[in-house]
Design an enzyme around this catalytic site. Sequence first.
Site: not given
Ligand code: NAD
Length: 257
Positions: A139, A152
């Site tokens: 991130s 985080y």
């Molecule tokens: P999201 O909540 O849409 O998706 C998260 C996914 O992880 C889902 O499919 C959920 O079912 C799964 N998950 C959660 N807990 C779990 C577990 N215990 N075991 C297996 N799967 C699990 O989130 P997102 O925004 O798509 O985030 C995905 C990644 O991207 C994360 O690592 C997040 O930190 C990173 N990220 C997101 C952003 C953003 O702005 N959305 C920015 C930087 C990094």
Amino acid sequence: MTLSGKRAVITGSTSGIGLGIARAMAGAGADIVLNSFTNTDDDHALATDLSDEFGISARYIQADMSKSEQCRSLIEESGNCDILINNAGIQHVSPIDEFPIDKWNAIIAINLSSAFHTTAAALPKMRAAGWGRVINISSAHGLTASPFKSAYIAAKHGIIGLTKTTALETAEQPITANAICPGYVLTPLVEAQIPATMEKYDMERDEVIKKVMLERQPSREFATVEQIGGTCVFLSSPAANQITGTTISVDGGWTAL
Ligand code: NAD
């Protein structure tokens, strides 16, 4: 460019960025293993839909990324694991002195330790296959901090360290390890932070998006799941053979500030 014949295992891929990555990788011809901790008809239908749309092989494997043995069994059950994308992640927002211990432990387990376990299980398979890619979704918060997101930010900084170590341990093989650092992407994870932020700053939704979230993203635009997926396809391509142990920011200039 085609990833035909390669299998990509993407943790946490039933929504948001993970699903976007799965779609981009399937579009480039890779076979896909989708994952989350649930086991619903909808989860399995996502794999069937990918397979029908892109003409690749796709399956869904339930595994809870907060549990070390399930992280490792996901990789065992996947068969080949040519491309490992550690994406599963959760968030909790709270000052350090009020941060619930169970939330801290869950975030470190899912956002950081899971990648250690899946990587440990996948590297022998990549070495045996003579090719591999490890892509860790960190991130902008892996490179910089904000208040109230201690677990985080610790996990996202930590996964960059794990990425560098993985790269050094595989440097003499045709295996690379890199981290992608997205800025804000409008996914369910980000949606879930909007109500609390509206309350905290006493702002409307649009104001929170523009003045709080995108305030640090100089482009003033969300990054998209398609852009993160495209970056994964690039890192899996021959053009990226010598890119290892580094980070690629997809953050509209956030970390240039
Ligand atoms: P999201 O909540 O849409 O998706 C998260 C996914 O992880 C889902 O499919 C959920 O079912 C799964 N998950 C959660 N807990 C779990 C577990 N215990 N075991 C297996 N799967 C699990 O989130 P997102 O925004 O798509 O985030 C995905 C990644 O991207 C994360 O690592 C997040 O930190 C990173 N990220 C997101 C952003 C953003 O702005 N959305 C920015 C930087 C990094």
